[in-house]
Scaffold this active site. Structure first.
Site, PDB file in Angstrom:
ATOM      1  N   ASP A  70     -14.622   6.687   1.848  1.00  0.00           N
ATOM      2  CA  ASP A  70     -14.754   5.521   2.720  1.00  0.00           C
ATOM      3  C   ASP A  70     -14.135   4.296   2.063  1.00  0.00           C
ATOM      4  O   ASP A  70     -13.618   4.349   0.940  1.00  0.00           O
ATOM      5  CB  ASP A  70     -16.234   5.292   3.058  1.00  0.00           C
ATOM      6  N   ASP A  71     -14.197   3.151   2.758  1.00  0.00           N
ATOM      7  CA  ASP A  71     -13.436   1.988   2.345  1.00  0.00           C
ATOM      8  C   ASP A  71     -14.052   1.197   1.198  1.00  0.00           C
ATOM      9  O   ASP A  71     -13.340   0.489   0.488  1.00  0.00           O
ATOM     10  CB  ASP A  71     -13.242   1.062   3.552  1.00  0.00           C
ATOM     11  N   ASP A  78      -8.877  -3.733  -4.634  1.00  0.00           N
ATOM     12  CA  ASP A  78      -7.585  -3.327  -4.098  1.00  0.00           C
ATOM     13  C   ASP A  78      -6.502  -4.232  -4.677  1.00  0.00           C
ATOM     14  O   ASP A  78      -6.661  -5.455  -4.724  1.00  0.00           O
ATOM     15  CB  ASP A  78      -7.579  -3.421  -2.567  1.00  0.00           C
ATOM     16  N   ASP A  91     -11.449  -4.151   3.133  1.00  0.00           N
ATOM     17  CA  ASP A  91     -12.346  -3.033   2.829  1.00  0.00           C
ATOM     18  C   ASP A  91     -13.805  -3.402   3.069  1.00  0.00           C
ATOM     19  O   ASP A  91     -14.614  -2.541   3.432  1.00  0.00           O
ATOM     20  CB  ASP A  91     -12.165  -2.589   1.371  1.00  0.00           C
ATOM     21  N   GLY A 146     -11.192 -13.901 -12.793  1.00  0.00           N
ATOM     22  CA  GLY A 146     -10.573 -12.603 -12.668  1.00  0.00           C
ATOM     23  C   GLY A 146     -10.084 -12.080 -13.996  1.00  0.00           C
ATOM     24  O   GLY A 146     -10.576 -12.466 -15.068  1.00  0.00           O
ATOM     25  N   HIS A 147      -9.081 -11.211 -13.935  1.00  0.00           N
ATOM     26  CA  HIS A 147      -8.557 -10.567 -15.133  1.00  0.00           C
ATOM     27  C   HIS A 147      -7.054 -10.411 -15.000  1.00  0.00           C
ATOM     28  O   HIS A 147      -6.546 -10.139 -13.908  1.00  0.00           O
ATOM     29  CB  HIS A 147      -9.210  -9.192 -15.325  1.00  0.00           C
ATOM     30  N   CYS A 149       0.811  -1.221   0.000  1.00  0.00           N
ATOM     31  CA  CYS A 149       0.000   0.000   0.000  1.00  0.00           C
ATOM     32  C   CYS A 149       0.839   1.264   0.000  1.00  0.00           C
ATOM     33  O   CYS A 149       0.302   2.367  -0.186  1.00  0.00           O
ATOM     34  CB  CYS A 149      -0.941  -0.001   1.206  1.00  0.00           C
TER      35      CYS A 149
END
Length: 333
Positions: free
Chosen positions: A53-54, A71, A94, A142-143, A18
């Site tokens: 916000d998250d 994320d 999150d 997913g990607h 992060c």
């Protein structure tokens, strides 16, 4: 890759975890004035862009809301399986930080296919799958893209009770502040990236789900929370105080830190993201006599950190309180 020449994943990224986020001040300039309207009269956007916000929350019907978040980040540790675990726990956080339960996730993978072997990518994905399974969250594909830097994370959809959300804009004066994971992940991760030293206790902290803390907060009737990630404790607390129209007071001596955090700070392993965090909050903070070392640790860019709660739950130290709005949104004593 061979056993004799292992790949250090953190060396293939300009930042780690992060700490590679766009700085908060720059990000706010980018999104200033942007908004999102419900797509239909039946949709009710309960949490959107306004307070940073998250996760986003949309009411589906009475008693049921959908929670959506995404994320991903560059490698924060060299072990691909651990990186996958940490990135998945961070993405799931999150949902927990808003008071929801994750239901389904999809992988987000960027990979330098001509540089790093896909065996490592498989381990990253395996780590993510294992943490999602621990959370009881499905993973449905997913990607992926070919990229110069490896990146991994998840887009997660969850559910929540719209009457029992954890938000960052509902803090009330007279409420204690609690923190569910110790700080210091940023300086330890930066030391790992620079030296290759291993910090298993930091990995365990980052890979730990915030599920139980979220459930305990809801059980305690807490309605205000956020998680502590790339903007550091002070950055996320500033956003909470600003959104809630209060001032947050931090007792610097009460904040818990991981073993080795202060030593790593003393030895100079402070990320650029941490320094940018401190620069962002300094004009809004009364630091009193608190020194530079404590300021940097309080702004340390965390990866998959804990929940910051306006309230108390068992096992989480109280690190301060919310008071009526004063000259500065943040006071550190």
């Amino acid at each position: 890759m061979t056993e004799a020449t292992p790949k250090r994943l953190t060396q293939y990224a300009h930042g780690g975890g992060c700490a590679c986020k766009i700085p908060p001040g720059e990000l706010e300039e980018v999104v200033a004035g942007l908004g999102a309207a419900p797509a239909s009269p039946n949709a009710d956007l309960l949490v959107g862009l306004d307070t940073g916000d998250d996760a986003a929350v949309v009411r589906l019907r009475d008693g049921l809301a959908a929670v959506a978040t995404a994320d991903f980040f560059t490698p924060v540790v060299d072990d691909p399986y651990d990186w996958g675990r940490i990135a998945a726990a961070n993405a799931l956080s999150d949902v927990y930080a808003i008071g929801g339960s994750p239901v389904v996730a999809v992988n987000l993978l960027a990979w330098p296919r001509d540089v790093l072997p896909f065996d490592l990518a498989r381990e990253v994905l395996r780590g993510g799958l294992d943490v999602a399974a621990e959370a009881g969250c499905h993973v449905g594909g997913g990607h992926s893209v070919d990229d110069l830097e490896p990146k991994y994370g998840m887009a997660v959809t969850g559910v929540a009770d719209p009457a029992r959300l954890l938000r960052n804009d509902t803090g009330k004066p007279g409420t204690p502040l609690s923190l569910t994971k110790p700080l210091g992940l940023g300086v330890l991760n930066n030391r790992h990236k620079a030296t290759g030293e291993l910090f298993p206790h930091a990995v365990a902290t980052m890979a730990a789900l915030n599920r139980d803390a979220s459930a305990a907060a809801l059980d305690a009737g807490i309605g205000c929370a956020t998680d502590v990630t790339g903007f550091g404790l002070l950055g996320h607390l500033y956003k909470m105080a600003r959104a809630s129209g209060v001032t947050a007071v931090v007792d610097a001596a009460a904040v818990p830190y991981l073993d080795g955090a202060r030593t790593s700070l003393r030895d100079g392993y402070v990320s650029g993201g941490t320094r940018r965090n401190l620069d962002w909050v300094t004009p809004h903070t009364d630091f009193g006599a608190v020194g530079e070392d404590d300021r940097l640790l309080l702004a340390d860019a965390q990866t998959s950190g804990g929940l910051l709660l306006a309230g108390e739950i068992p096992g989480a130290p109280v690190i301060g309180e919310l008071i009526p709005a004063a000259e500065h949104p943040l006071i550190v004593r």
